[in-house]
Scaffold this motif. Sequence first.
Motif, PDB file in Angstrom:
ATOM      1  N   CYS A  54       0.864  -1.202   0.010  1.00 34.27           N
ATOM      2  CA  CYS A  54      -0.069  -0.099   0.166  1.00 34.27           C
ATOM      3  C   CYS A  54       0.778   1.247   0.113  1.00 34.27           C
ATOM      4  CB  CYS A  54      -0.824   0.102   1.304  1.00 34.27           C
ATOM      5  SG  CYS A  54      -2.057  -1.534   1.200  1.00 34.27           S
ATOM      6  N   GLU A  55       2.001   1.140   0.767  1.00 31.41           N
ATOM      7  CA  GLU A  55       2.866   2.353   1.032  1.00 31.41           C
ATOM      8  C   GLU A  55       3.709   2.416  -0.601  1.00 31.41           C
ATOM      9  OE1 GLU A  55       2.527   3.843   3.824  1.00 31.41           O
ATOM     10  OE2 GLU A  55       4.058   5.349   3.443  1.00 31.41           O
ATOM     11  N   LEU A  56       4.115   1.593  -0.862  1.00 34.95           N
ATOM     12  CA  LEU A  56       5.094   1.647  -1.894  1.00 34.95           C
ATOM     13  C   LEU A  56       5.251   0.171  -2.571  1.00 34.95           C
ATOM     14  CD1 LEU A  56       6.936   3.659  -3.911  1.00 34.95           C
ATOM     15  CD2 LEU A  56       8.969   2.759  -2.281  1.00 34.95           C
ATOM     16  N   PRO A  57       4.800  -0.097  -3.532  1.00 34.40           N
ATOM     17  CA  PRO A  57       5.014  -1.587  -4.117  1.00 34.40           C
ATOM     18  C   PRO A  57       6.283  -1.716  -4.733  1.00 34.40           C
ATOM     19  CG  PRO A  57       3.697  -0.593  -5.471  1.00 34.40           C
ATOM     20  CD  PRO A  57       4.029   0.479  -4.421  1.00 34.40           C
ATOM     21  N   TYR A  58       7.054  -0.737  -5.312  1.00 38.26           N
ATOM     22  CA  TYR A  58       8.053  -0.947  -6.096  1.00 38.26           C
ATOM     23  C   TYR A  58       8.519   0.445  -6.676  1.00 38.26           C
ATOM     24  CZ  TYR A  58      11.409  -1.762  -9.811  1.00 38.26           C
ATOM     25  OH  TYR A  58      12.564  -1.908 -10.809  1.00 38.26           O
ATOM     26  N   PHE A  59       9.970   0.353  -6.620  1.00 34.17           N
ATOM     27  CA  PHE A  59      10.802   1.535  -7.088  1.00 34.17           C
ATOM     28  C   PHE A  59      12.016   0.911  -7.545  1.00 34.17           C
ATOM     29  CE2 PHE A  59      12.049   5.779  -7.807  1.00 34.17           C
ATOM     30  CZ  PHE A  59      10.908   6.480  -8.621  1.00 34.17           C
ATOM     31  N   THR A  60      12.565   1.674  -8.535  1.00 36.20           N
ATOM     32  CA  THR A  60      13.819   1.083  -9.039  1.00 36.20           C
ATOM     33  C   THR A  60      15.301   0.832  -8.149  1.00 36.20           C
ATOM     34  OG1 THR A  60      15.789   1.381 -10.780  1.00 36.20           O
ATOM     35  CG2 THR A  60      14.542   3.420  -9.707  1.00 36.20           C
ATOM     36  N   PRO A  61      15.828  -0.139  -8.431  1.00 34.12           N
ATOM     37  CA  PRO A  61      17.172  -0.234  -7.373  1.00 34.12           C
ATOM     38  C   PRO A  61      18.241   0.689  -8.135  1.00 34.12           C
ATOM     39  CG  PRO A  61      17.012  -2.247  -8.683  1.00 34.12           C
ATOM     40  CD  PRO A  61      15.740  -1.413  -9.106  1.00 34.12           C
ATOM     41  N   MET A  62      17.978   1.298  -8.810  1.00 32.22           N
ATOM     42  CA  MET A  62      19.219   2.191  -9.613  1.00 32.22           C
ATOM     43  C   MET A  62      18.996   3.608  -9.152  1.00 32.22           C
ATOM     44  SD  MET A  62      19.703   1.315 -13.626  1.00 32.22           S
ATOM     45  CE  MET A  62      17.731   1.505 -14.062  1.00 32.22           C
TER      46      MET A  62
ATOM     47  N   ASN B   2      15.380   2.403  -1.065  1.00 32.63           N
ATOM     48  CA  ASN B   2      13.860   2.328  -0.431  1.00 32.63           C
ATOM     49  C   ASN B   2      14.072   1.923   1.172  1.00 32.63           C
ATOM     50  OD1 ASN B   2      13.101  -0.569  -0.026  1.00 32.63           O
ATOM     51  ND2 ASN B   2      13.877  -0.642  -2.263  1.00 32.63           N
ATOM     52  N   LEU B   3      13.136   2.178   1.831  1.00 35.66           N
ATOM     53  CA  LEU B   3      13.336   2.183   3.101  1.00 35.66           C
ATOM     54  C   LEU B   3      13.376   0.619   3.735  1.00 35.66           C
ATOM     55  CD1 LEU B   3      11.135   5.101   4.774  1.00 35.66           C
ATOM     56  CD2 LEU B   3      13.892   4.695   4.738  1.00 35.66           C
ATOM     57  N   PRO B   4      12.574  -0.258   3.416  1.00 32.84           N
ATOM     58  CA  PRO B   4      12.837  -1.763   3.657  1.00 32.84           C
ATOM     59  C   PRO B   4      14.005  -2.347   3.244  1.00 32.84           C
ATOM     60  CG  PRO B   4      10.701  -1.363   2.904  1.00 32.84           C
ATOM     61  CD  PRO B   4      11.302  -0.039   2.520  1.00 32.84           C
ATOM     62  N   ALA B   5      14.705  -1.957   2.104  1.00 29.64           N
ATOM     63  CA  ALA B   5      15.945  -2.640   1.739  1.00 29.64           C
ATOM     64  C   ALA B   5      16.775  -2.165   2.498  1.00 29.64           C
ATOM     65  CB  ALA B   5      16.135  -2.570   0.060  1.00 29.64           C
ATOM     66  N   MET B   6      17.072  -0.679   2.927  1.00 27.33           N
ATOM     67  CA  MET B   6      17.975  -0.366   3.841  1.00 27.33           C
ATOM     68  C   MET B   6      17.940  -0.730   5.069  1.00 27.33           C
ATOM     69  SD  MET B   6      17.406   3.729   2.485  1.00 27.33           S
ATOM     70  CE  MET B   6      18.138   4.446   3.761  1.00 27.33           C
TER      71      MET B   6
ATOM     72  N   SER C 206       9.330  -7.501  -0.761  1.00 26.40           N
ATOM     73  CA  SER C 206      10.028  -8.622  -0.182  1.00 26.40           C
ATOM     74  C   SER C 206      11.104  -8.284   0.941  1.00 26.40           C
ATOM     75  CB  SER C 206      10.940  -9.286  -1.356  1.00 26.40           C
ATOM     76  OG  SER C 206      10.078  -9.721  -2.364  1.00 26.40           O
ATOM     77  N   CYS C 207      11.576  -7.261   0.732  1.00 24.19           N
ATOM     78  CA  CYS C 207      12.575  -6.850   1.926  1.00 24.19           C
ATOM     79  C   CYS C 207      11.627  -6.607   3.419  1.00 24.19           C
ATOM     80  CB  CYS C 207      13.161  -5.566   1.615  1.00 24.19           C
ATOM     81  SG  CYS C 207      14.509  -5.854   0.458  1.00 24.19           S
ATOM     82  N   ALA C 208      10.408  -6.083   3.052  1.00 23.05           N
ATOM     83  CA  ALA C 208       9.570  -5.882   4.425  1.00 23.05           C
ATOM     84  C   ALA C 208       9.146  -7.202   4.985  1.00 23.05           C
ATOM     85  CB  ALA C 208       8.393  -4.928   3.911  1.00 23.05           C
ATOM     86  N   ALA C 209       9.063  -8.044   4.042  1.00 24.53           N
ATOM     87  CA  ALA C 209       8.562  -9.356   4.452  1.00 24.53           C
ATOM     88  C   ALA C 209       9.568 -10.311   5.299  1.00 24.53           C
ATOM     89  CB  ALA C 209       7.940 -10.238   3.416  1.00 24.53           C
ATOM     90  N   ALA C 210      10.897 -10.071   4.822  1.00 22.87           N
ATOM     91  CA  ALA C 210      12.123 -10.590   5.224  1.00 22.87           C
ATOM     92  C   ALA C 210      12.194  -9.855   6.418  1.00 22.87           C
ATOM     93  CB  ALA C 210      13.367 -10.385   4.408  1.00 22.87           C
TER      94      ALA C 210
END
Length: 441
Positions: free
Chosen positions: A76-84, A88-92, A321-325
């Motif tokens: 809901c917040e942000l489903p996707y954005f480029t890794p280039m 994004n916050l969950p990945a960080m 996926s990072c949020a789930a992890a």
Amino acid sequence: MNKSKTGAGSDDRLILARTRRDRIREGVTVITKGEGVRVFDQDGKSYIDLVAGVTRPVHVGYGRKEIAQAAYDQMCELPYFTPMEFANLPAMKLADALSEITPGRINQFFFVCDGSEAVESAIKLARHHHHNKGDKKRYKIISRRGAYHGTTVGALGILGTVLPMRQIMEPLSSGTIFVESPYCYRCPFRLSYPHCDLLCAKDIERIIQFEDPEQISAFIGEPIQQGFGAYAPPKEYWKVVREICDRYGILLIVDEVICGFGRTGKWFGIEHYDVQPDLITMAKGISSGYLPLGAVGCTDEVMEPIETFHHLHTYANHPVSCAAALKNIEIIKRENLVENSSKMGTYFLEGLKSLEAHPTVGEVRGTGLWTAIDFTVNKKTRAPFPPNRIIHIIERAKKKGLIIKTMGQALEFAPPLIIQKEEIDEALKILDQCITEEEKK
Ligand SMILES: Cc1ncc(COP(=O)(O)O)c(C=O)c1O
């Protein structure tokens, strides 16, 4: 056309992985639900899942609504954005969380979709490191006979197992050097530990010299290896490999795709050996399979010469996926599942040891909740069991409500890390019955 029994769709339009078409025509089991360590099929039959989804990712067990909620919230917040160019916050946050639990100086992370992509990324990262240091000749990878590192073309190139998935796709990427695996039960050198003086590790140096040390980029291996059935090398093995790698400027990639996230009773399998890898690969237990995710982690020294990492997947560093992890790792910590893996692993292994009285059970082994039975037709010669007899045991177990899997000549067990004594006892009873029935036949 073979309508599935649920009426939910046709199972002969769906291509299944590594499944014979006649099996599909007969009608395969459709798993519709999971709860704890159990799954249920379309007829409502219940199974204890002793292999955490068969490919073994489901560390926290089935039915974890809080992981679903974390994924939903992130979508809901942000489903996707480029890794280039963008983060994004969950990945960080996941990179921060991993830097705390991964071995020693592993400190930087790149997220992909699965274990094969993690392995590909690690191989590329290692070459990228040497290239940027001006060491452009280093492209060869040392892998081990019996190893499995994934299914993409790069990962198949380092597959040390004779499988149709490799043979059909040949020729693969060049530059793989195979060395022997540490497999003491059937030692490839016909020696026995400790009199062998660890030849399986020391011989790697001779092969490196033959191959030209200056052409070798990395050594890759699982800390405890699935091929042959959850095989843990002797305690000095990884130190010797590390020393050899250091002598020749070769990077050490430890493939933690199965071992990681508590499977062997520690956060990562290499912790049993007190050795610092340069890179590690992760997948499976990182998200407990709730969403696809893999990762490569490396030390700052590996990234140091790399100004720009020339590698891209659309779904790299995927926020959902990072949020789930992140939620999955929170559960593993909160419920002490790494400790439970160690404790229940010891209990399970003791139970399995009682099966060694069977004339066909050659060796029982395990580390944490990753255990195996290596079968033999002759306990003296250790000649392996024909693979179809292991399949028969698996089929018998399935009929009795237990899901297990084969690994080469062995039966392998890797239950969700939440498993408790009662479930282990129930599983051991079924296993004992199935082995007895197969032996009587
Ligand atoms: C040690 C190891 N590395 C890599 C892989 C590949 O992972 P995936 O199937 O997620 O691509 C596997 C898969 O089982 C594995 O066991």
